[in-house]
Motif scaffolding. Structure first.
Motif, mmCIF file in Angstrom:
data_model
loop_
_atom_site.group_PDB
_atom_site.id
_atom_site.type_symbol
_atom_site.label_atom_id
_atom_site.label_comp_id
_atom_site.label_asym_id
_atom_site.label_seq_id
_atom_site.Cartn_x
_atom_site.Cartn_y
_atom_site.Cartn_z
ATOM 1 N N PRO A 52 0.810 -1.226 0.000
ATOM 2 C CA PRO A 52 0.000 0.000 0.000
ATOM 3 C C PRO A 52 0.840 1.270 0.000
ATOM 4 O O PRO A 52 1.954 1.303 0.534
ATOM 5 C CB PRO A 52 -0.825 -0.133 1.285
ATOM 6 C CG PRO A 52 -0.043 -1.052 2.152
ATOM 7 C CD PRO A 52 0.629 -2.016 1.225
ATOM 8 N N TRP A 76 2.352 9.861 -4.199
ATOM 9 C CA TRP A 76 2.217 8.620 -3.448
ATOM 10 C C TRP A 76 3.583 8.046 -3.098
ATOM 11 O O TRP A 76 4.491 8.041 -3.931
ATOM 12 C CB TRP A 76 1.433 7.592 -4.263
ATOM 13 C CG TRP A 76 -0.014 7.929 -4.419
ATOM 14 C CD1 TRP A 76 -0.580 8.653 -5.428
ATOM 15 C CD2 TRP A 76 -1.087 7.581 -3.536
ATOM 16 N NE1 TRP A 76 -1.938 8.764 -5.223
ATOM 17 C CE2 TRP A 76 -2.278 8.120 -4.081
ATOM 18 C CE3 TRP A 76 -1.148 6.859 -2.345
ATOM 19 C CZ2 TRP A 76 -3.516 7.945 -3.474
ATOM 20 C CZ3 TRP A 76 -2.389 6.693 -1.743
ATOM 21 C CH2 TRP A 76 -3.554 7.230 -2.309
ATOM 22 N N GLN A 120 -11.366 6.252 1.267
ATOM 23 C CA GLN A 120 -10.119 6.239 2.032
ATOM 24 C C GLN A 120 -8.920 5.895 1.150
ATOM 25 O O GLN A 120 -7.787 6.298 1.434
ATOM 26 C CB GLN A 120 -10.227 5.262 3.198
ATOM 27 C CG GLN A 120 -10.580 3.843 2.825
ATOM 28 C CD GLN A 120 -10.949 3.014 4.052
ATOM 29 O OE1 GLN A 120 -10.242 2.993 5.039
ATOM 30 N NE2 GLN A 120 -12.078 2.333 3.991
ATOM 31 N N HIS A 121 -9.167 5.164 0.057
ATOM 32 C CA HIS A 121 -8.073 4.804 -0.845
ATOM 33 C C HIS A 121 -7.456 6.023 -1.524
ATOM 34 O O HIS A 121 -6.356 5.948 -2.065
ATOM 35 C CB HIS A 121 -8.588 3.846 -1.929
ATOM 36 C CG HIS A 121 -9.568 4.491 -2.865
ATOM 37 N ND1 HIS A 121 -10.926 4.567 -2.577
ATOM 38 C CD2 HIS A 121 -9.408 5.116 -4.051
ATOM 39 C CE1 HIS A 121 -11.541 5.194 -3.569
ATOM 40 N NE2 HIS A 121 -10.644 5.539 -4.476
ATOM 41 N N GLU A 168 -3.671 4.023 1.289
ATOM 42 C CA GLU A 168 -4.104 2.651 1.004
ATOM 43 C C GLU A 168 -3.885 1.712 2.178
ATOM 44 O O GLU A 168 -4.432 0.609 2.191
ATOM 45 C CB GLU A 168 -3.346 2.123 -0.220
ATOM 46 C CG GLU A 168 -3.675 2.846 -1.503
ATOM 47 C CD GLU A 168 -2.850 2.359 -2.679
ATOM 48 O OE1 GLU A 168 -3.194 2.715 -3.822
ATOM 49 O OE2 GLU A 168 -1.857 1.629 -2.461
ATOM 50 N N SER A 169 -3.078 2.121 3.142
ATOM 51 C CA SER A 169 -2.822 1.247 4.298
ATOM 52 C C SER A 169 -3.858 1.435 5.399
ATOM 53 O O SER A 169 -3.868 0.701 6.380
ATOM 54 C CB SER A 169 -1.429 1.528 4.877
ATOM 55 O OG SER A 169 -1.401 2.775 5.559
ATOM 56 N N HIS A 207 -7.557 1.378 6.999
ATOM 57 C CA HIS A 207 -8.832 0.663 6.867
ATOM 58 C C HIS A 207 -9.758 1.111 7.998
ATOM 59 O O HIS A 207 -9.470 0.905 9.176
ATOM 60 C CB HIS A 207 -8.605 -0.841 6.927
ATOM 61 C CG HIS A 207 -7.641 -1.340 5.894
ATOM 62 N ND1 HIS A 207 -8.005 -1.609 4.595
ATOM 63 C CD2 HIS A 207 -6.300 -1.565 5.965
ATOM 64 C CE1 HIS A 207 -6.949 -2.001 3.910
ATOM 65 N NE2 HIS A 207 -5.898 -1.980 4.717
ATOM 66 N N GLU A 209 -7.511 0.831 -8.112
ATOM 67 C CA GLU A 209 -6.194 0.897 -7.515
ATOM 68 C C GLU A 209 -5.187 1.344 -8.566
ATOM 69 O O GLU A 209 -5.325 1.032 -9.747
ATOM 70 C CB GLU A 209 -5.785 -0.477 -6.965
ATOM 71 C CG GLU A 209 -6.581 -0.916 -5.761
ATOM 72 C CD GLU A 209 -6.000 -2.168 -5.142
ATOM 73 O OE1 GLU A 209 -4.951 -2.629 -5.630
ATOM 74 O OE2 GLU A 209 -6.599 -2.664 -4.195
#
Length: 334
Positions: A4, A45, A104-105, A109-110, A112, A228
């Motif tokens: 992620p 990113w 949230q992505h 990405e990490s 949750h 993604e």
């Protein structure tokens, strides 16, 4: 599975906080293969594991287990990028949390987040998974605090949750934690997150403008990318990230993504690319940007683009652009 990523915006305020604690933020960032200059590009990113590792190192080096909470104090709703526009206009707190979960992505990405409601209580569970075994205490506390701040933003300063929970142990000094949340804290808990009265989530967003809500959603739809990021996209971003560190090899890129080098070659080949071609293209884009600006000297640029000497950089630049870096900069400023 690719590891992620997280936006550089996760480190908003990091430089200033580190310096206030007598840390060397540049050295610390480079120690985890992050480019300090990249903080200016908040939408870039980077590996979430590198961000998590940096926060843990900074907390240890400063002797401040409350490092993440101090960092959260320097954040604004705008740290969430385009998503912040829609969050501001959601009709109530529940809608804001659900929108945060849905997108949230877009920022990490990490991260949750899960919302459950039962018996008049709503539980917001927050879990950080960087894709590799490592401490994530600081990342978790940053995420929990940021979510708490979102709810305060929507419900007002007088709102307080029922409790705030952390899976990790209580620090020796929890004064910052108590001051930040102002409610009972539960450490060594079953989960990390926030417990609130369900009725509170029904409270209207004090800042929402119903007229602007549809426009905000339309704007979010134009910038959101539910899919993604592709491996090719990640390779390009990581090449740009790693070039200034002098560690931009296909092996390093593959490790950052969480695959082997053959997988990287295979995915690039599907797009008609090679790693060398991506490296050269990215290096040319960075050179153009850096030489056009005046922030860096030509010697600094040659080092950041991993050339052995300034003269070799100058020769390469002339081959790429038909003139020397000095001529290019003079023409750009004229």
């Amino acid at each position: 599975m690719a590891k992620p990523l997280a936006r550089y915006a996760a480190l908003t305020g990091y430089i200033e906080l580190s310096r206030s604690l007598s840390l060397d933020p540049v050295q610390l960032m480079r120690s985890v293969a992050l480019d300090p200059a990249g903080l200016e590009l908040q939408d870039r990113w980077v590996p979430a594991a590198s961000v998590a590792r940096l926060l843990e190192l900074s907390a240890a080096a400063s002797g401040r287990p409350d490092f993440a909470l101090k960092l959260a104090d320097r954040r604004r709703l705008s740290t969430l990028g385009p998503l912040s526009i829609s969050l501001r206009e959601e009709p109530d707190a529940r809608s804001a949390v659900r929108l945060l979960i849905r997108f949230q992505h877009m920022f990490n990405e990490s991260l949750h987040i899960h919302l459950s409601e039962r018996g008049g209580l709503s539980t917001i569970r927050i879990h950080v998974d960087t894709g590799e075994p490592m401490p994530v205490r600081q990342s978790t506390e940053l995420a929990v605090t940021a979510t708490y701040q979102l709810l305060v933003h929507v419900l007002g300063d007088r709102w307080h949750p029922v409790s705030v929970c952390f899976e990790h142990s209580r620090p020796a000094d929890d004064a910052t934690h108590r001051h930040t949340f102002g409610v009972p804290l539960s450490f060594d808990a079953e989960f990390s997150g926030i417990v609130a009265y369900t009725s509170d989530l029904d409270e209207p967003n004090r800042l929402s403008d119903p007229v602007l809500r549809s426009y905000a959603r339309q704007f979010l739809d134009t910038v959101s990318t539910p899919e993604e990021p592709t491996t090719t996209t990640r390779v390009r971003e990581l090449v740009e990230l790693l070039l200034p560190t002098g560690r931009c090899t296909i092996d390093q890129v593959a490790r950052s993504i969480g695959v082997d080098r053959r997988t990287v070659h295979r995915h690039l080949a599907k797009s008609g690319l090679t790693f060398t071609a991506v490296l050269d293209e990215t290096r040319a884009e960075l050179a153009n940007r850096m030489v056009t600006g005046r922030r860096y000297s030509f010697t600094e640029i040659s080092e950041m683009l991993a050339f052995s000497t300034p003269s070799s950089f100058s020769r390469w630049f002339h081959q790429q652009f038909g003139m020397s870096p000095r001529e290019w900069r003079k023409q750009a400023s004229g």
